[in-house]
Design an enzyme around this catalytic site. Structure first.
Site, PDB file in Angstrom:
ATOM      1  N   SER A   1      15.639   0.806   0.591  1.00 43.11           N
ATOM      2  CA  SER A   1      15.057   2.036   1.129  1.00 43.11           C
ATOM      3  C   SER A   1      15.828   2.515   2.356  1.00 43.11           C
ATOM      4  O   SER A   1      16.393   1.701   3.105  1.00 43.11           O
ATOM      5  CB  SER A   1      13.594   1.781   1.518  1.00 43.11           C
ATOM      6  OG  SER A   1      13.078   2.824   2.312  1.00 43.11           O
TER       7      SER A   1
ATOM      8  N   TYR B   1       7.208  -2.607   5.919  1.00 42.22           N
ATOM      9  CA  TYR B   1       7.827  -2.174   4.665  1.00 42.22           C
ATOM     10  C   TYR B   1       9.349  -2.227   4.785  1.00 42.22           C
ATOM     11  O   TYR B   1      10.045  -2.788   3.936  1.00 42.22           O
ATOM     12  CB  TYR B   1       7.363  -0.758   4.319  1.00 42.22           C
ATOM     13  CG  TYR B   1       8.113  -0.151   3.158  1.00 42.22           C
ATOM     14  CD1 TYR B   1       7.929  -0.621   1.861  1.00 42.22           C
ATOM     15  CD2 TYR B   1       9.025   0.890   3.352  1.00 42.22           C
ATOM     16  CE1 TYR B   1       8.634  -0.081   0.791  1.00 42.22           C
ATOM     17  CE2 TYR B   1       9.725   1.441   2.300  1.00 42.22           C
ATOM     18  CZ  TYR B   1       9.527   0.946   1.014  1.00 42.22           C
ATOM     19  OH  TYR B   1      10.229   1.487  -0.028  1.00 42.22           O
TER      20      TYR B   1
END
Length: 336
Positions: A137, A162
């Site tokens: 990501s 995350y």
């Protein structure tokens, strides 16, 4: 012109997160070309399960698609899939998504993004796959000031759990590549959007609220930039990589990470204006401060993607949002 191997439709491909947003679009593209695909997904309720089931229903129209409901952290399920399907290529897209959700629900990220990824790596080691591709990501870049973000940049300062799990995935994949010779490619996605998208993402929430005449929450007073990337562009990038495992790098390891982003950050307020135009309706706006875990901007350097695969995302915000809104109105039966 970059030299790369075209996608070989005879390769058997396992795609985890197959009922998810990117997974669905990738599976659908490859099935349409005649590939044999096994999809693995636990159909969790992080967002509306009915949307995942709708995606899955479209995929199950293809005879060359096998679906297994299961968790990637479940060693028995994963081993069974590898043993019976015998994938040549694995694309691990299954993960607990969401930056803000990770603030309040950290355990979900440890199970799926850490233990789940470990289980997948162990299976790839045991069953000797030709190529592992996995979702990372843009969040790994944190709040760094240097732009655009390049894969050579330091990513030691994630600002959400995350992001930390995604950086950990990159380190784990590198280690397995080094120790066991597993060719591995990391995919740093930048704010992906499009039809059958994720309802937890801002553009989808904005659309829901604009249609319902309820206020949209705009963080950091709207002063944020995102490298919005249309899902078809993401899928094209992955498709070109599938049959091109990395060559040995400077340390002798078959491992590489790519940015897949639009290379054109848009101001959040402009994105909202285009969305309003496509919906034919103005948003009621509520401006709020920056939220914990959020980053000010994302901006992808896609030079390596272009050099290695002669590809960079091309879909404009106007075209992408037009397609998303057309799907949204049809799916939710909203009159234009």
């Amino acid at each position: 012109m970059a030299k790369y191997n075209p996608f070989d439709t005879t390769k058997r491909i396992l795609i985890t997160g197959a009922a998810g947003f990117i997974g669905f679009h990738l599976v659908k593209r490859l099935l349409g070309q005649g590939s044999t695909i096994c999809g693995l997904d636990n159909l969790n309720d992080y967002y509306e399960v009915s949307l995942k089931e709708s995606r899955l229903a479209l995929l199950e129209n293809f005879a060359n698609f096998t679906f297994v409901k299961g968790n990637i952290a479940d060693e028995v399920v994963v081993s069974h899939v590898f043993e019976t399907f015998k994938p040549d290529i694995v694309v691990n897209l299954a993960a607990q998504a969401g930056v803000r959700y990770s603030i309040d629900n950290p355990k979900a990220y440890m199970e799926s993004n850490m233990m789940g990824f470990f289980t997948m790596l162990e299976a790839c080691r045991k069953y000797s796959v030709e190529h592992l591709l996995f979702a990372s990501s843009s969040s790994v870049y944190g709040n760094q000031q240097k732009t655009p973000f390049a894969t050579t940049d330091n990513v030691d300062h994630p600002i959400s759990l995350y992001a930390a799990t995604k950086k950990s995935n990159e380190l784990m994949a590198y280690t397995y590549s080094h120790l066991y010779g597993i060719p591995a490619t990391g995919l740093r996605f930048f704010t992906v959007y499009g039809p059958y998208g994720r309802p937890d993402m801002a553009y989808f929430k904005f659309t829901n609220k604009i249609c319902q005449d309820t206020p949209i929450q705009i963080y950091n007073q709207g002063d944020m930039y995102r490298d919005f990337t249309y899902v078809d562009d993401i899928v094209t990038g992955i498709e070109r990589m599938l049959c091109n495992p990395p060559k040995n790098n400077e340390w002798g390891d078959a491992y590489k990470v790519y940015n897949i982003g639009n290379n054109k950050p848009e101001k959040l307020m402009h994105f909202i204006e285009v969305l309003e135009e496509q919906l034919g309706k103005k948003a009621i706006k509520e401006f709020l401060p920056m939220q914990p875990g959020d980053v000010y901007q994302t901006y992808a350097d896609v030079t390596e993607l272009e050099n290695d695969f002669d590809f960079r995302p091309v879909t404009s915000i106007e075209d992408g949002l037009s397609r998303f809104v057309a799907w949204y109105k049809e799916y939710y039966k909203i009159n234009a």
